[in-house]
Design an enzyme around this catalytic site. Structure first.
Site, PDB file in Angstrom:
ATOM      1  N   SER A   1       0.815  -1.213   0.000  1.00 36.04           N
ATOM      2  CA  SER A   1       0.000   0.000   0.000  1.00 36.04           C
ATOM      3  C   SER A   1       0.852   1.267   0.000  1.00 36.04           C
ATOM      4  CB  SER A   1      -0.944   0.004   1.206  1.00 36.04           C
ATOM      5  OG  SER A   1      -0.288  -0.444   2.349  1.00 36.04           O
TER       6      SER A   1
ATOM      7  N   ASP B   1       5.308  -4.214   8.088  1.00 38.44           N
ATOM      8  CA  ASP B   1       5.819  -3.830   6.769  1.00 38.44           C
ATOM      9  C   ASP B   1       7.296  -3.442   6.844  1.00 38.44           C
ATOM     10  OD1 ASP B   1       3.148  -4.148   6.075  1.00 38.44           O
ATOM     11  OD2 ASP B   1       2.705  -2.038   6.419  1.00 38.44           O
TER      12      ASP B   1
ATOM     13  N   THR C   1       6.287 -13.592  13.045  1.00 38.41           N
ATOM     14  CA  THR C   1       6.998 -12.375  13.426  1.00 38.41           C
ATOM     15  C   THR C   1       6.814 -11.999  14.892  1.00 38.41           C
ATOM     16  OG1 THR C   1       5.116 -11.104  12.592  1.00 38.41           O
ATOM     17  CG2 THR C   1       6.970 -11.411  11.103  1.00 38.41           C
ATOM     18  N   SER C   2       5.663 -12.370  15.462  1.00 37.30           N
ATOM     19  CA  SER C   2       5.495 -12.150  16.895  1.00 37.30           C
ATOM     20  C   SER C   2       4.328 -12.977  17.398  1.00 37.30           C
ATOM     21  CB  SER C   2       5.258 -10.671  17.215  1.00 37.30           C
ATOM     22  OG  SER C   2       4.023 -10.246  16.686  1.00 37.30           O
TER      23      SER C   2
ATOM     24  N   ASN D   1       2.156 -12.884  11.025  1.00 40.19           N
ATOM     25  CA  ASN D   1       2.108 -12.680  12.473  1.00 40.19           C
ATOM     26  C   ASN D   1       1.363 -13.887  13.068  1.00 40.19           C
ATOM     27  OD1 ASN D   1      -0.668 -12.146  12.140  1.00 40.19           O
ATOM     28  ND2 ASN D   1      -0.343  -9.941  12.027  1.00 40.19           N
TER      29      ASN D   1
ATOM     30  N   ASP E   1       4.587 -11.381   2.608  1.00 42.35           N
ATOM     31  CA  ASP E   1       4.022 -11.073   3.924  1.00 42.35           C
ATOM     32  C   ASP E   1       2.508 -11.238   3.764  1.00 42.35           C
ATOM     33  OD1 ASP E   1       3.473 -10.209   6.454  1.00 42.35           O
ATOM     34  OD2 ASP E   1       4.080  -8.128   6.128  1.00 42.35           O
TER      35      ASP E   1
HETATM   36  P1  ATP Z   1       1.661  -8.216   9.243  1.00 43.93           P
HETATM   37  O1  ATP Z   1       2.111  -6.937   8.582  1.00 43.93           O
HETATM   38  O2  ATP Z   1       1.992  -9.428   8.492  1.00 43.93           O
HETATM   39  O3  ATP Z   1       0.233  -8.108   9.695  1.00 43.93           O
HETATM   40  P2  ATP Z   1       2.425  -7.504  11.917  1.00 43.93           P
HETATM   41  O4  ATP Z   1       2.299  -6.087  11.581  1.00 43.93           O
HETATM   42  O5  ATP Z   1       1.364  -8.029  12.821  1.00 43.93           O
HETATM   43  O6  ATP Z   1       2.550  -8.338  10.590  1.00 43.93           O
HETATM   44  P3  ATP Z   1       4.264  -7.850  14.074  1.00 43.93           P
HETATM   45  O7  ATP Z   1       4.610  -9.257  14.366  1.00 43.93           O
HETATM   46  O8  ATP Z   1       3.260  -7.206  14.953  1.00 43.93           O
HETATM   47  O9  ATP Z   1       3.863  -7.768  12.555  1.00 43.93           O
HETATM   48  O10 ATP Z   1       5.559  -6.926  14.130  1.00 43.93           O
HETATM   49  C1  ATP Z   1       6.744  -7.204  13.427  1.00 43.93           C
HETATM   50  C2  ATP Z   1       7.930  -6.940  14.329  1.00 43.93           C
HETATM   51  O11 ATP Z   1       7.812  -5.638  14.910  1.00 43.93           O
HETATM   52  C3  ATP Z   1       8.061  -7.891  15.501  1.00 43.93           C
HETATM   53  O12 ATP Z   1       8.889  -8.987  15.180  1.00 43.93           O
HETATM   54  C4  ATP Z   1       8.725  -7.022  16.555  1.00 43.93           C
HETATM   55  O13 ATP Z   1      10.130  -7.029  16.364  1.00 43.93           O
HETATM   56  C5  ATP Z   1       8.207  -5.641  16.273  1.00 43.93           C
HETATM   57  N1  ATP Z   1       7.040  -5.292  17.102  1.00 43.93           N
HETATM   58  C6  ATP Z   1       5.769  -5.086  16.681  1.00 43.93           C
HETATM   59  N2  ATP Z   1       4.970  -4.740  17.696  1.00 43.93           N
HETATM   60  C7  ATP Z   1       5.740  -4.729  18.810  1.00 43.93           C
HETATM   61  C8  ATP Z   1       5.503  -4.450  20.186  1.00 43.93           C
HETATM   62  N3  ATP Z   1       4.292  -4.121  20.643  1.00 43.93           N
HETATM   63  N4  ATP Z   1       6.550  -4.539  21.045  1.00 43.93           N
HETATM   64  C9  ATP Z   1       7.772  -4.874  20.625  1.00 43.93           C
HETATM   65  N5  ATP Z   1       8.055  -5.157  19.337  1.00 43.93           N
HETATM   66  C10 ATP Z   1       7.072  -5.088  18.441  1.00 43.93           C
HETATM   67  N1  PLP Z   2      -1.380  -0.646   4.831  1.00 44.01           N
HETATM   68  C1  PLP Z   2      -2.384   0.145   5.227  1.00 44.01           C
HETATM   69  C2  PLP Z   2      -3.109   0.978   4.229  1.00 44.01           C
HETATM   70  C3  PLP Z   2      -2.726   0.187   6.571  1.00 44.01           C
HETATM   71  O1  PLP Z   2      -3.743   0.976   6.949  1.00 44.01           O
HETATM   72  C4  PLP Z   2      -2.003  -0.607   7.501  1.00 44.01           C
HETATM   73  C5  PLP Z   2      -2.362  -0.569   8.924  1.00 44.01           C
HETATM   74  O2  PLP Z   2      -3.212   0.198   9.361  1.00 44.01           O
HETATM   75  C6  PLP Z   2      -0.970  -1.417   7.037  1.00 44.01           C
HETATM   76  C7  PLP Z   2      -0.687  -1.411   5.689  1.00 44.01           C
HETATM   77  C8  PLP Z   2      -0.148  -2.361   7.864  1.00 44.01           C
HETATM   78  O3  PLP Z   2       0.329  -2.045   9.093  1.00 44.01           O
HETATM   79  P1  PLP Z   2       1.159  -3.137   9.928  1.00 44.01           P
HETATM   80  O4  PLP Z   2       2.489  -3.305   9.258  1.00 44.01           O
HETATM   81  O5  PLP Z   2       1.213  -2.591  11.298  1.00 44.01           O
HETATM   82  O6  PLP Z   2       0.402  -4.473   9.875  1.00 44.01           O
HETATM   83 MG    MG Z   3       1.122  -7.032  14.769  1.00 47.02          MG
HETATM   84 NA    NA Z   4       4.083 -10.137   9.698  1.00 44.97          NA
HETATM   85 MG    MG Z   5       1.053  -5.855   9.309  1.00 44.41          MG
END
Ligand code: ATP
Ligand code: PLP
Ligand code: MG
Ligand code: NA
Ligand code: MG
Length: 315
Positions: free
Chosen positions: A8, A229, A179-180, A143, A110
């Protein structure tokens, strides 16, 4: 090295290609951003406006690249947020063609579908990721919620996370990174689980030998957007090409990406604290969201040269 980055775009702020392009460039990659949406800002703001790319519009852009002979040069394809089933189908077709033309292309997916129990894409995307795009991919970064969607069972224990890694390898990719995940009995901490299936060919059936690592770190309170991202972009850069990737390379790459993430989040939280607190007091949701945007530009030095975070600081 050059990346076709399908994600995006937001006019203001740092998610999707806005979170991925600059870090990839800092780490030495040419980046061709193909924007799956163009929104005013991310969807966590009180309002957003803008448009999503349809599958046919995606194909038109790809056609332009093809007619100029520009499709043959990518070392990597990176996919992130895709809002339409037709676009995701078109991405599958493109990836198939790129892999045929250049088998060494690394496909990094991803599978952005949701977080914390909530889907933020149409549910029709799940079977396309699970049964099609993952089959074509080398590296995937769900995730924990996305890992649950892909495997059909919750990921709330370390044992279950390891089983989910194996189940996702069986869907196609050689490298899987959850990733978490927050685990039962361990509140306030997050765990990354990553594994590589070794011994098979890049596109053959999953090799029997799977080696994994886990990294844990403190969970920061408050929400951030764009973390997934940014993390995917850092992982792509630190892992390099799938053909050269070893278990040791995976472990080192995950550490670097986690260190950088923790430092970017620390910088973001610090910069946001005062601004967000006063915005929260007056109930200005947009100002709070704005205050919490990732400080990516301000973090350029630590993106370029990841610095070890003491395990004490991660603990
Ligand atoms: P996707 O984009 O696929 O939905 P996501 O945005 O849920 O993934 P996360 O696993 O939440 O991805 O975050 C990626 C990385 O960012 C984690 O491995 C961690 O290093 C860091 N991170 C994200 N949120 C936190 C947090 N609340 N505290 C500490 N580290 C974080
Ligand atoms: N792209 C758009 C347009 C979004 O609004 C968001 C989250 O609000 C994301 C991507 C992804 O965010 P994240 O990397 O935290 O999953
Ligand atoms: Mg997340
Ligand atoms: Na992820
Ligand atoms: Mg995300």
């Amino acid at each position: 090295m050059s990346v076709l980055s399908i994600q995006s775009h937001v006019v203001h702020g740092y998610v999707g290609n806005k979170a991925a392009t600059f870090p990839l460039q800092l780490l030495g990659f040419d980046v061709d951003p193909l924007n799956t949406v163009q929104f005013s800002n991310h969807t966590g703001y009180p309002v957003f406006r803008g448009e999503r790319l349809e599958g046919t519009q995606f194909q038109t852009l790809v056609e332009g690249l093809r007619l100029n002979g520009l499709l043959g040069a990518y070392s990597h394809v990176l996919t992130g947020y895709v809002g339409r089933p037709s676009s995701l189908e078109a991405i599958c077709d493109l990836v198939e063609q790129l892999k045929q033309a250049r088998p060494s292309t690394t496909i990094f997916v991803d599978p952005v579908m949701g977080d914390e129990g909530k889907l933020y894409v149409p549910s029709e995307l799940l079977p396309i990721y699970r049964d099609k795009l993952l089959r074509l991919s080398h590296i995937v970064t769900p995730n924990s919620f996305e890992a649950e969607l892909l495997t059909g069972a919750p990921v709330r224990t370390a044992e279950r996370a390891c089983e989910a890694l194996r189940q996702i390898h069986a869907l196609g990719p050689r490298v899987v990174i959850i990733t978490s995940a927050e685990l039962e009995g361990d509140p306030g901490r997050l765990h990354l689980f990553a594994s590589i299936s070794e011994g098979g060919s890049a596109d053959g059936p999953p090799a029997p030998s799977v080696r994994g690592i886990t990294i844990s770190f403190a969970k920061r309170t408050g929400w951030f957007t764009g973390t997934g991202d940014l993390f995917a972009a850092l992982m792509l850069a630190h892992l390099g090409s799938i053909g050269d990737l070893t278990f040791e390379g995976l472990a080192a790459g995950c550490e670097k990406a986690v260190w950088t993430m923790q430092q970017v989040l620390a910088k973001t939280a610090e910069a946001a604290a005062e601004e967000a607190a006063s915005a929260e007091r007056v109930g200005d949701g947009a100002a709070v969201a704005r205050a919490r945007e990732l400080r990516i530009v301000q973090s350029r030095d630590l993106i370029m040269a990841p610095q070890r975070v003491a395990s004490r600081a991660l603990a």
